[in-house]
Write an enzyme that holds these catalytic residues in place. Structure first.
Site, PDB file in Angstrom:
ATOM      1  N   ASN A 175     -22.572  -1.660  61.088  1.00 39.84           N
ATOM      2  CA  ASN A 175     -22.812  -2.933  61.776  1.00 39.84           C
ATOM      3  C   ASN A 175     -21.496  -3.706  61.817  1.00 39.84           C
ATOM      4  O   ASN A 175     -21.078  -4.265  60.819  1.00 39.84           O
ATOM      5  CB  ASN A 175     -23.893  -3.724  61.012  1.00 39.84           C
ATOM      6  CG  ASN A 175     -24.090  -5.116  61.576  1.00 39.84           C
ATOM      7  OD1 ASN A 175     -23.644  -5.421  62.679  1.00 39.84           O
ATOM      8  ND2 ASN A 175     -24.760  -5.962  60.809  1.00 39.84           N
ATOM      9  N   LYS A 193     -20.810  -6.387  63.395  1.00 40.45           N
ATOM     10  CA  LYS A 193     -20.970  -7.837  63.561  1.00 40.45           C
ATOM     11  C   LYS A 193     -20.037  -8.328  64.692  1.00 40.45           C
ATOM     12  O   LYS A 193     -19.815  -7.582  65.650  1.00 40.45           O
ATOM     13  CB  LYS A 193     -20.722  -8.549  62.237  1.00 40.45           C
ATOM     14  CG  LYS A 193     -21.527  -7.918  61.101  1.00 40.45           C
ATOM     15  CD  LYS A 193     -21.497  -8.697  59.831  1.00 40.45           C
ATOM     16  CE  LYS A 193     -22.231  -7.930  58.762  1.00 40.45           C
ATOM     17  NZ  LYS A 193     -22.400  -8.675  57.531  1.00 40.45           N
ATOM     18  N   HIS A 198     -31.710  -9.328  60.900  1.00 39.63           N
ATOM     19  CA  HIS A 198     -30.600  -9.369  59.934  1.00 39.63           C
ATOM     20  C   HIS A 198     -30.571 -10.760  59.293  1.00 39.63           C
ATOM     21  O   HIS A 198     -30.850 -11.768  59.958  1.00 39.63           O
ATOM     22  CB  HIS A 198     -29.279  -9.075  60.659  1.00 39.63           C
ATOM     23  CG  HIS A 198     -28.151  -8.832  59.716  1.00 39.63           C
ATOM     24  ND1 HIS A 198     -27.499  -9.853  59.065  1.00 39.63           N
ATOM     25  CD2 HIS A 198     -27.573  -7.677  59.272  1.00 39.63           C
ATOM     26  CE1 HIS A 198     -26.563  -9.348  58.274  1.00 39.63           C
ATOM     27  NE2 HIS A 198     -26.590  -8.024  58.382  1.00 39.63           N
ATOM     28  N   GLU A 222     -28.239 -12.672  58.633  1.00 34.25           N
ATOM     29  CA  GLU A 222     -27.363 -13.644  59.314  1.00 34.25           C
ATOM     30  C   GLU A 222     -28.093 -14.264  60.515  1.00 34.25           C
ATOM     31  O   GLU A 222     -27.882 -15.435  60.833  1.00 34.25           O
ATOM     32  CB  GLU A 222     -26.051 -12.960  59.743  1.00 34.25           C
ATOM     33  CG  GLU A 222     -25.170 -12.682  58.528  1.00 34.25           C
ATOM     34  CD  GLU A 222     -24.187 -11.547  58.687  1.00 34.25           C
ATOM     35  OE1 GLU A 222     -23.964 -11.066  59.808  1.00 34.25           O
ATOM     36  OE2 GLU A 222     -23.640 -11.121  57.652  1.00 34.25           O
ATOM     37  N   GLU A 269     -31.773  -5.219  52.518  1.00 35.94           N
ATOM     38  CA  GLU A 269     -30.456  -5.819  52.339  1.00 35.94           C
ATOM     39  C   GLU A 269     -30.593  -7.100  51.528  1.00 35.94           C
ATOM     40  O   GLU A 269     -30.828  -8.182  52.106  1.00 35.94           O
ATOM     41  CB  GLU A 269     -29.848  -6.171  53.702  1.00 35.94           C
ATOM     42  CG  GLU A 269     -29.675  -4.990  54.617  1.00 35.94           C
ATOM     43  CD  GLU A 269     -28.555  -5.250  55.605  1.00 35.94           C
ATOM     44  OE1 GLU A 269     -27.580  -4.499  55.572  1.00 35.94           O
ATOM     45  OE2 GLU A 269     -28.639  -6.217  56.371  1.00 35.94           O
ATOM     46  N   GLY A 323     -21.861  -8.867  51.996  1.00 37.24           N
ATOM     47  CA  GLY A 323     -20.516  -9.417  52.156  1.00 37.24           C
ATOM     48  C   GLY A 323     -19.974 -10.115  50.921  1.00 37.24           C
ATOM     49  O   GLY A 323     -18.957 -10.784  50.976  1.00 37.24           O
ATOM     50  N   SER A 364     -22.858  -4.730  50.548  1.00 37.52           N
ATOM     51  CA  SER A 364     -21.634  -4.312  49.853  1.00 37.52           C
ATOM     52  C   SER A 364     -21.669  -2.846  49.431  1.00 37.52           C
ATOM     53  O   SER A 364     -21.201  -2.488  48.339  1.00 37.52           O
ATOM     54  CB  SER A 364     -21.368  -5.226  48.644  1.00 37.52           C
ATOM     55  OG  SER A 364     -21.171  -6.555  49.076  1.00 37.52           O
TER      56      SER A 364
HETATM   57  C1  PEP Z   1     -24.697  -6.178  56.537  1.00 37.70           C
HETATM   58  O1  PEP Z   1     -24.314  -7.259  56.984  1.00 37.70           O
HETATM   59  O2  PEP Z   1     -25.648  -5.602  57.069  1.00 37.70           O
HETATM   60  C2  PEP Z   1     -24.000  -5.634  55.381  1.00 37.70           C
HETATM   61  C3  PEP Z   1     -24.612  -4.724  54.679  1.00 37.70           C
HETATM   62  O3  PEP Z   1     -22.734  -6.131  55.135  1.00 37.70           O
HETATM   63  P1  PEP Z   1     -21.741  -5.672  53.966  1.00 37.70           P
HETATM   64  O4  PEP Z   1     -21.772  -4.164  53.892  1.00 37.70           O
HETATM   65  O5  PEP Z   1     -20.427  -6.209  54.372  1.00 37.70           O
HETATM   66  O6  PEP Z   1     -22.271  -6.294  52.695  1.00 37.70           O
END
Ligand code: PEP
Length: 250
Positions: free
Chosen positions: A9, A11, A95, A97, A167, A173, A213
């Protein structure tokens, strides 16, 4: 047997040139390990990325969102039908976000799920709790409500086109990752509630991905858990080296 899947992803990162070279670089080193690879670039590059991936059997493209409206006077929105017309296979919905920065509710996400499925897009439905919810031990109930509110109205045919990405918000992040035990526990819980609603055959066939992460140094232990079928990767999907290393961790 359910599929192993790795989704990158991106973003709101990578311009046209960067998107093209990242895809080409990754495709040039693709391991033949049976893992399905999904790139999720910005809407504006979906068509280009689809063309680059076309000749690869196990490589697909996802949109990062879609509108909850079918079509019409919604300046700036992108419909599920438009996404499908670019030969895209997947759409990421819900998601954190989108939920947090754009106030998307389970109701809105449900409209998006319905429109995506009716346009033959497979849905990667994200769910995840805050740290506060985990500390208060309400995280299982919270995840159950996110899933039941957005998916429990579906038919068994439709549920076959759903992938769930767990998630935890506190891990996205932040550099904090759920331990393999925490992630496995939640994935097993998600599979159980899908089995209770749709039956164990559908639950066993559903790929459930971990996100938050996930990096080359922790991917292997996460992916070795019985109920973790792959990852939804943010930051580490932006570099060829780290994404390929994660891909080689299955
Ligand atoms: C995400 O935003 O779906 C995500 C998993 O981000 P990150 O791997 O940067 O934590």
């Amino acid at each position: 047997m359910r599929k192993k899947i790795l989704v990158g992803n991106w973003k709101m990162n990578n311009n046209l040139k960067e998107s093209t070279s990242l895809v080409n670089d990754i495709l040039s080193e693709l391991p033949q390990n049976g893992v399905e690879l999904v790139f999720s670039p910005s809407f504006v590059f979906l068509h280009n990325v689809v063309k680059l991936c076309k000749s690869y059997d196990n490589v697909f493209v996802a949109a990062q969102d879609c509108s909850e409206i079918q079509n019409g006077a919604y300046t700036g929105d992108v419909s599920a039908e438009m996404i499908k017309s670019c030969d895209v296979n997947y759409v990421i919905l819900g998601h954190s976000e989108r939920r947090n920065k754009y106030a998307e509710t389970n109701y809105v996400i449900t409209q998006k799920v319905n429109l995506s499925l009716s346009n033959n897009l497979k849905v990667i439905l994200c769910c995840g709790e805050t740290l506060e919810q985990r500390e208060k031990k309400v995280h299982f109930n919270f995840i159950k409500s996110q899933i039941s509110d957005t998916l429990f109205h579906l038919t068994t045919d439709q549920i076959n086109n759903i992938i769930i990405a767990y998630e935890p918000i506190w891990a996205i992040g932040t550099g904090l990752t759920a331990s393999k035990e925490q992630a496995q526990e939640m994935h097993a819980f998600i599979r159980k509630i899908i089995a209770e609603k749709f039956g164990s055959i559908f639950a066993d066939n559903m790929s459930i991905l971990y996100g938050g992460s996930c990096k080359p140094n922790n991917a292997k232990e996460l992916f070795s858990q019985v109920d973790i079928d792959g990852g939804l990767i943010g930051g580490a999907s932006l570099s060829k080296q780290s994404f390929i290393e994660i891909l080689n961790s299955f």
